[in-house]
Write an enzyme that holds these catalytic residues in place. Structure first.
Site, PDB file in Angstrom:
ATOM      1  N   LEU A  52       0.822  -1.210   0.000  1.00  0.00           N
ATOM      2  CA  LEU A  52       0.000   0.000   0.000  1.00  0.00           C
ATOM      3  C   LEU A  52       0.855   1.258   0.000  1.00  0.00           C
ATOM      4  CD1 LEU A  52      -2.639  -1.066   2.684  1.00  0.00           C
ATOM      5  CD2 LEU A  52      -2.878  -1.155   0.202  1.00  0.00           C
ATOM      6  N   GLY A  53       2.054   1.168   0.565  1.00  0.00           N
ATOM      7  CA  GLY A  53       2.926   2.333   0.636  1.00  0.00           C
ATOM      8  C   GLY A  53       4.319   1.919   1.073  1.00  0.00           C
TER       9      GLY A  53
ATOM     10  N   LYS B 287       7.601  -0.440   5.061  1.00  0.00           N
ATOM     11  CA  LYS B 287       6.706  -0.748   3.942  1.00  0.00           C
ATOM     12  C   LYS B 287       5.367  -1.137   4.555  1.00  0.00           C
ATOM     13  CE  LYS B 287       8.194  -3.227   0.438  1.00  0.00           C
ATOM     14  NZ  LYS B 287       8.661  -4.365  -0.394  1.00  0.00           N
ATOM     15  N   VAL B 288       4.269  -0.730   3.926  1.00  0.00           N
ATOM     16  CA  VAL B 288       2.938  -1.071   4.436  1.00  0.00           C
ATOM     17  C   VAL B 288       2.236  -1.971   3.426  1.00  0.00           C
ATOM     18  CG1 VAL B 288       0.722  -0.219   5.259  1.00  0.00           C
ATOM     19  CG2 VAL B 288       2.787   1.136   5.646  1.00  0.00           C
TER      20      VAL B 288
ATOM     21  N   LYS C  42       2.523  -2.839   8.838  1.00  0.00           N
ATOM     22  CA  LYS C  42       3.691  -1.970   8.646  1.00  0.00           C
ATOM     23  C   LYS C  42       4.931  -2.808   8.939  1.00  0.00           C
ATOM     24  CE  LYS C  42       3.511   2.411   9.882  1.00  0.00           C
ATOM     25  NZ  LYS C  42       3.876   3.320   8.784  1.00  0.00           N
TER      26      LYS C  42
ATOM     27  N   ASP D 158       3.571  14.889  11.272  1.00  0.00           N
ATOM     28  CA  ASP D 158       3.605  14.735   9.813  1.00  0.00           C
ATOM     29  C   ASP D 158       2.190  14.558   9.271  1.00  0.00           C
ATOM     30  OD1 ASP D 158       4.824  14.620   7.323  1.00  0.00           O
ATOM     31  OD2 ASP D 158       5.134  12.456   7.409  1.00  0.00           O
TER      32      ASP D 158
END
Length: 439
Positions: free
Chosen positions: A19-20, A26-27, A42, A136
């Site tokens: 996903l990201g 990394k997800v 995650k 963030d």
């Protein structure tokens, strides 16, 4: 194309697509095989965590986040570890990103924007009261659940994107400066609470206006505008909304409005519903301790199983609301960071067409079989955009192409996809054309 596909498992979780992806994590999407619940996984590289001396900070933040149980904050369920990885199991935002609504529908009606902003402030205020700061806040962190309620992700995991230097103050290398407070860009050290509230103000502006308050093609000019608090409110903002935005987007953190003052603001309080939830008295931290003690007896089992490639791609396409590019971002089980469409031609030809369409847009391309990773070579003011594509065979002359964002700004991804889809329009399979499937 009918090659076997590798299915990965981590303990009781069946791991799906990425996903990201960031510097340290990394997800991936995953499914709890015992309950059927979808989760976000995650994945941290232990070697990188140790190399950057982040283990203790991450351990503390994970312990804190396990105590957070708020309806507008993505839950942290548990932590697992293997010999080389740390796995953080998180609640999955099935409704996609809030800012997809802006892309599709433009600015929100004031009452809708206020509802999401109220939920955002509820989440931020609660976490701040527990000593947890985000630092963030940006569109990628604003997800929706199946009921359309806001869920803020990555709260408390700020060690993954920050640096604490010898002065003891917080310093951040900001990849998305449009949402960052002036004191963050000045890099002189800052207070997490006031910086978070500034980002909330930028988000409120975007929800109401449909565009960013601070925007410039030149990065230094953008920084100057943010530091000076130089922006203009659109004429359609109500006086109450404008007044609140002005008080939040005060470039001086010492005079900026505080969250208690926001909660007392007349515009904010209209139809306000405080979050209703039960506080957890205690959380079991045994899994966290086991992960960071690196006890081998507690290591999770990792498996890779070979499975035949799914042949239900045509069913997926047929179930979509439209088979042409008029519907750019189809939902897949409620998540909207990707799109897919049917395309005519051989797989190798389609790979070449995607490559030819992406290179002029400034993307570096990595290919492996029928998967491609695209990344813009030079990071713009909104940071790098990374896109993954994969081609699935339906018949020898018909394929499904999936395009998804793995890193970067959602609005930039939508812009990229529109340009890519225009370039590929001649190969897109339209409803009513021959599919090449045998009868």
């Amino acid at each position: 194309m009918n090659r076997p596909k590798v299915q990965r498992r981590v303990g009781k979780y069946e791991v799906g697509k990425t996903l990201g992806q960031g510097t340290f994590a990394k997800v991936r999407c995953a499914v709890n095989t015992e309950t059927g619940e979808r989760v976000a996984l995650k994945i941290l590289d232990k070697e990188k965590v140790l190399k950057h001396k982040m283990a203790e900070q991450i351990r503390r933040e994970i312990c804190t986040m396990k105590l957070i149980n708020h309806p507008n904050v993505v839950r942290l369920y548990e932590v697992l570890a293997s010999k080389t990885k740390i796995y953080i199991v998180l609640e999955f935002g099935t409704g996609g990103e809030l800012f997809d609504k802006i892309v599709h529908d433009g600015r929100l009606k004031e009452e809708n924007a206020r509802k999401y902003f109220q939920q955002l402030i509820n989440a931020v205020d609660y976490c701040h009261s527990r000593g947890v700061y985000h630092r963030d806040l940006k569109p990628e962190n604003l997800l929706l659940d199946a009921q359309g309620n806001l869920k803020v992700s990555d709260f408390g995991l700020s060690a993954l994107s920050r640096q604490v230097r010898g002065d003891g103050l917080l310093h951040t290398a900001c990849g998305t400066p449009n949402y960052a407070a002036p004191e963050v860009l000045n890099d002189q050290g800052y207070d997490g609470a006031t910086a978070d509230l500034w980002s909330c103000g930028v988000i409120l502006f975007v929800l109401l206006a449909g565009y960013l308050p601070f925007e410039d093609s030149n990065l230094m000019t953008l920084y100057k505008k943010i530091i000076a608090g130089e922006y203009h409110c659109p004429p359609w903002l109500s006086p109450g909304a404008k007044n609140l935005i002005v008080r939040i987007l005060d470039p001086n953190p010492m005079t900026r409005i505080t969250i208690p003052e926001v909660l007392g603001d007349a515009w904010f309080k209209k139809n306000y519903k405080p979050a209703v939830f039960e506080e957890k008295e205690e959380a079991n931290l045994d899994d966290v301790d086991a992960v960071f003690k690196d006890s081998e007896e507690h290591h999770v089992t990792e498996k890779k199983e070979e499975q035949p490639t799914s042949m239900n791609a045509f069913e997926l396409i047929s179930m979509s609301r439209a088979l042409d590019l008029g519907n750019l971002f189809e939902e897949e089980e409620g998540f909207k960071r990707e799109t897919r469409f049917a395309a005519k031609g051989a797989a190798n030809d389609l790979v070449q067409k995607i490559e030819e369409a992406s290179k002029p847009l400034g993307f570096d391309i990595q290919k492996k079989n029928y998967k491609m990773r695209l990344e813009n070579v030079t990071a713009g003011r909104k940071g790098n955009l990374r896109v993954a594509t994969e081609i699935f065979q339906v018949s020898p002359s018909l394929h499904m192409i999936e395009v998804r964002k793995t890193k970067g700004d959602t609005l930039e991804f939508h812009k990229f996809y529109k340009k890519l889809s225009t370039s590929l329009n001649d190969v897109v399979w339209k409803s009513g054309e021959s599919s090449g499937l045998s009868k």
